[in-house]
Design a protein around this motif. Structure first.
Motif, PDB file in Angstrom:
ATOM      1  N   GLU A  17       0.817  -1.220   0.000  1.00 19.71           N
ATOM      2  CA  GLU A  17       0.000   0.000   0.000  1.00 19.71           C
ATOM      3  C   GLU A  17       0.852   1.273   0.000  1.00 19.71           C
ATOM      4  O   GLU A  17       0.331   2.363  -0.185  1.00 19.71           O
ATOM      5  CB  GLU A  17      -0.942   0.005   1.195  1.00 19.71           C
ATOM      6  CG  GLU A  17      -2.003  -1.077   1.101  1.00 19.71           C
ATOM      7  CD  GLU A  17      -2.845  -1.174   2.355  1.00 19.71           C
ATOM      8  OE1 GLU A  17      -2.589  -0.443   3.320  1.00 19.71           O
ATOM      9  OE2 GLU A  17      -3.762  -2.002   2.351  1.00 19.71           O
ATOM     10  N   ARG A  20       3.329   4.327  -4.978  1.00 19.14           N
ATOM     11  CA  ARG A  20       2.835   5.634  -5.443  1.00 19.14           C
ATOM     12  C   ARG A  20       1.513   5.481  -6.190  1.00 19.14           C
ATOM     13  O   ARG A  20       1.231   4.456  -6.793  1.00 19.14           O
ATOM     14  CB  ARG A  20       3.846   6.268  -6.390  1.00 19.14           C
ATOM     15  CG  ARG A  20       5.115   6.677  -5.719  1.00 19.14           C
ATOM     16  CD  ARG A  20       5.966   7.417  -6.711  1.00 19.14           C
ATOM     17  NE  ARG A  20       7.299   7.649  -6.170  1.00 19.14           N
ATOM     18  CZ  ARG A  20       8.228   8.328  -6.815  1.00 19.14           C
ATOM     19  NH1 ARG A  20       7.990   8.823  -8.015  1.00 19.14           N
ATOM     20  NH2 ARG A  20       9.414   8.504  -6.266  1.00 19.14           N
ATOM     21  N   LEU A  21       0.737   6.557  -6.173  1.00 16.59           N
ATOM     22  CA  LEU A  21      -0.522   6.585  -6.905  1.00 16.59           C
ATOM     23  C   LEU A  21      -0.267   6.767  -8.396  1.00 16.59           C
ATOM     24  O   LEU A  21       0.547   7.598  -8.794  1.00 16.59           O
ATOM     25  CB  LEU A  21      -1.391   7.751  -6.432  1.00 16.59           C
ATOM     26  CG  LEU A  21      -2.000   7.657  -5.056  1.00 16.59           C
ATOM     27  CD1 LEU A  21      -2.686   8.962  -4.711  1.00 16.59           C
ATOM     28  CD2 LEU A  21      -2.966   6.501  -4.969  1.00 16.59           C
ATOM     29  N   ARG A  22      -0.973   6.000  -9.211  1.00 17.79           N
ATOM     30  CA  ARG A  22      -0.955   6.190 -10.668  1.00 17.79           C
ATOM     31  C   ARG A  22      -2.232   6.905 -11.094  1.00 17.79           C
ATOM     32  O   ARG A  22      -2.228   7.682 -12.032  1.00 17.79           O
ATOM     33  CB  ARG A  22      -0.838   4.861 -11.397  1.00 17.79           C
ATOM     34  CG  ARG A  22       0.542   4.267 -11.305  1.00 17.79           C
ATOM     35  CD  ARG A  22       0.679   2.979 -12.052  1.00 17.79           C
ATOM     36  NE  ARG A  22       0.933   2.985 -13.456  1.00 17.79           N
ATOM     37  CZ  ARG A  22       2.040   3.366 -14.077  1.00 17.79           C
ATOM     38  NH1 ARG A  22       3.011   3.877 -13.378  1.00 17.79           N
ATOM     39  NH2 ARG A  22       2.184   3.263 -15.371  1.00 17.79           N
ATOM     40  N   HIS A  24      -6.054   8.437  -9.205  1.00 17.80           N
ATOM     41  CA  HIS A  24      -6.789   8.662  -7.959  1.00 17.80           C
ATOM     42  C   HIS A  24      -8.162   9.217  -8.316  1.00 17.80           C
ATOM     43  O   HIS A  24      -8.264  10.252  -8.972  1.00 17.80           O
ATOM     44  CB  HIS A  24      -6.011   9.632  -7.075  1.00 17.80           C
ATOM     45  CG  HIS A  24      -6.631   9.893  -5.757  1.00 17.80           C
ATOM     46  ND1 HIS A  24      -6.898   8.900  -4.843  1.00 17.80           N
ATOM     47  CD2 HIS A  24      -7.027  11.052  -5.176  1.00 17.80           C
ATOM     48  CE1 HIS A  24      -7.440   9.451  -3.767  1.00 17.80           C
ATOM     49  NE2 HIS A  24      -7.530  10.747  -3.947  1.00 17.80           N
ATOM     50  N   HIS A  25      -9.206   8.509  -7.924  1.00 14.51           N
ATOM     51  CA  HIS A  25     -10.572   8.925  -8.233  1.00 14.51           C
ATOM     52  C   HIS A  25     -11.415   8.911  -6.951  1.00 14.51           C
ATOM     53  O   HIS A  25     -12.242   8.024  -6.751  1.00 14.51           O
ATOM     54  CB  HIS A  25     -11.187   8.016  -9.300  1.00 14.51           C
ATOM     55  CG  HIS A  25     -10.508   8.158 -10.615  1.00 14.51           C
ATOM     56  ND1 HIS A  25     -10.827   9.168 -11.492  1.00 14.51           N
ATOM     57  CD2 HIS A  25      -9.507   7.447 -11.184  1.00 14.51           C
ATOM     58  CE1 HIS A  25     -10.048   9.063 -12.559  1.00 14.51           C
ATOM     59  NE2 HIS A  25      -9.240   8.029 -12.396  1.00 14.51           N
ATOM     60  N   PRO A  26     -11.211   9.897  -6.067  1.00 15.04           N
ATOM     61  CA  PRO A  26     -11.952   9.923  -4.809  1.00 15.04           C
ATOM     62  C   PRO A  26     -13.465  10.023  -5.005  1.00 15.04           C
ATOM     63  O   PRO A  26     -14.232   9.514  -4.198  1.00 15.04           O
ATOM     64  CB  PRO A  26     -11.395  11.140  -4.073  1.00 15.04           C
ATOM     65  CG  PRO A  26     -10.778  11.990  -5.134  1.00 15.04           C
ATOM     66  CD  PRO A  26     -10.333  11.052  -6.225  1.00 15.04           C
ATOM     67  N   TRP A  30     -11.907   4.993  -5.423  1.00 13.26           N
ATOM     68  CA  TRP A  30     -10.806   4.068  -5.672  1.00 13.26           C
ATOM     69  C   TRP A  30      -9.557   4.786  -6.152  1.00 13.26           C
ATOM     70  O   TRP A  30      -9.615   5.905  -6.640  1.00 13.26           O
ATOM     71  CB  TRP A  30     -11.200   2.987  -6.679  1.00 13.26           C
ATOM     72  CG  TRP A  30     -11.532   3.506  -8.052  1.00 13.26           C
ATOM     73  CD1 TRP A  30     -12.751   3.929  -8.486  1.00 13.26           C
ATOM     74  CD2 TRP A  30     -10.636   3.681  -9.154  1.00 13.26           C
ATOM     75  NE1 TRP A  30     -12.673   4.346  -9.801  1.00 13.26           N
ATOM     76  CE2 TRP A  30     -11.384   4.196 -10.238  1.00 13.26           C
ATOM     77  CE3 TRP A  30      -9.285   3.442  -9.336  1.00 13.26           C
ATOM     78  CZ2 TRP A  30     -10.816   4.474 -11.467  1.00 13.26           C
ATOM     79  CZ3 TRP A  30      -8.713   3.721 -10.579  1.00 13.26           C
ATOM     80  CH2 TRP A  30      -9.486   4.227 -11.624  1.00 13.26           C
ATOM     81  N   SER A  31      -8.427   4.070  -6.001  1.00 14.25           N
ATOM     82  CA  SER A  31      -7.136   4.549  -6.492  1.00 14.25           C
ATOM     83  C   SER A  31      -6.371   3.362  -7.058  1.00 14.25           C
ATOM     84  O   SER A  31      -6.505   2.233  -6.578  1.00 14.25           O
ATOM     85  CB  SER A  31      -6.307   5.156  -5.356  1.00 14.25           C
ATOM     86  OG  SER A  31      -6.945   6.282  -4.816  1.00 14.25           O
ATOM     87  N   LEU A  33      -2.597   1.984  -7.631  1.00 15.76           N
ATOM     88  CA  LEU A  33      -1.217   2.180  -7.213  1.00 15.76           C
ATOM     89  C   LEU A  33      -0.261   1.761  -8.322  1.00 15.76           C
ATOM     90  O   LEU A  33      -0.621   1.011  -9.236  1.00 15.76           O
ATOM     91  CB  LEU A  33      -0.934   1.364  -5.947  1.00 15.76           C
ATOM     92  CG  LEU A  33      -1.823   1.668  -4.744  1.00 15.76           C
ATOM     93  CD1 LEU A  33      -1.414   0.794  -3.559  1.00 15.76           C
ATOM     94  CD2 LEU A  33      -1.773   3.136  -4.386  1.00 15.76           C
ATOM     95  N   GLU A  41     -11.842   3.059  -1.040  1.00 13.18           N
ATOM     96  CA  GLU A  41     -11.928   3.916   0.149  1.00 13.18           C
ATOM     97  C   GLU A  41     -12.331   3.134   1.397  1.00 13.18           C
ATOM     98  O   GLU A  41     -12.052   3.575   2.505  1.00 13.18           O
ATOM     99  CB  GLU A  41     -12.865   5.087  -0.084  1.00 13.18           C
ATOM    100  CG  GLU A  41     -14.310   4.712  -0.220  1.00 13.18           C
ATOM    101  CD  GLU A  41     -15.198   5.920  -0.480  1.00 13.18           C
ATOM    102  OE1 GLU A  41     -16.407   5.779  -0.294  1.00 13.18           O
ATOM    103  OE2 GLU A  41     -14.695   6.987  -0.842  1.00 13.18           O
ATOM    104  N   GLU A  45      -9.194  -4.153  -1.405  1.00 16.61           N
ATOM    105  CA  GLU A  45      -8.220  -4.088  -2.492  1.00 16.61           C
ATOM    106  C   GLU A  45      -8.493  -5.184  -3.515  1.00 16.61           C
ATOM    107  O   GLU A  45      -9.049  -6.223  -3.182  1.00 16.61           O
ATOM    108  CB  GLU A  45      -6.799  -4.297  -1.958  1.00 16.61           C
ATOM    109  CG  GLU A  45      -6.386  -3.312  -0.900  1.00 16.61           C
ATOM    110  CD  GLU A  45      -5.063  -3.679  -0.245  1.00 16.61           C
ATOM    111  OE1 GLU A  45      -4.499  -4.750  -0.543  1.00 16.61           O
ATOM    112  OE2 GLU A  45      -4.594  -2.877   0.566  1.00 16.61           O
TER     113      GLU A  45
END
Length: 66
Positions: A17, A20-22, A24-26, A30-31, A33, A41, A45
């Motif tokens: 976890e 790094r983020l590739r 990010h869609h808050p 979801w995100s 990595l 959220e 996973e």
């Protein structure tokens, strides 16, 4: 997937976890990595091989005492 230095922990690593983020869609919850892990959220996973990791939110001390 990771092309920067130092490389991110792989999807199988205990600290995966920390990658790094590739993306990010808050607004969607979801995100993605760098190591290919989808993080939601609710702390669930999806690993790159399709395995699902159930949400694993920490339990508060207050909840334990009840």
């Amino acid at each position: 997937m990771c092309n920067h230095e130092p490389p991110c922990p792989g999807a199988e690593a205990a600290d995966h976890e920390a990658a790094r983020l590739r993306a990010h869609h808050p607004e969607q919850g979801w995100s993605l990595l760098c190591n290919g892990v989808l993080v939601f959220e609710d702390t669930g996973e999806v690993l790159p091989d399709g395995r699902v990791v159930a949400p694993h939110r920490p339990v508060s001390a207050k909840a334990v005492a009840a």
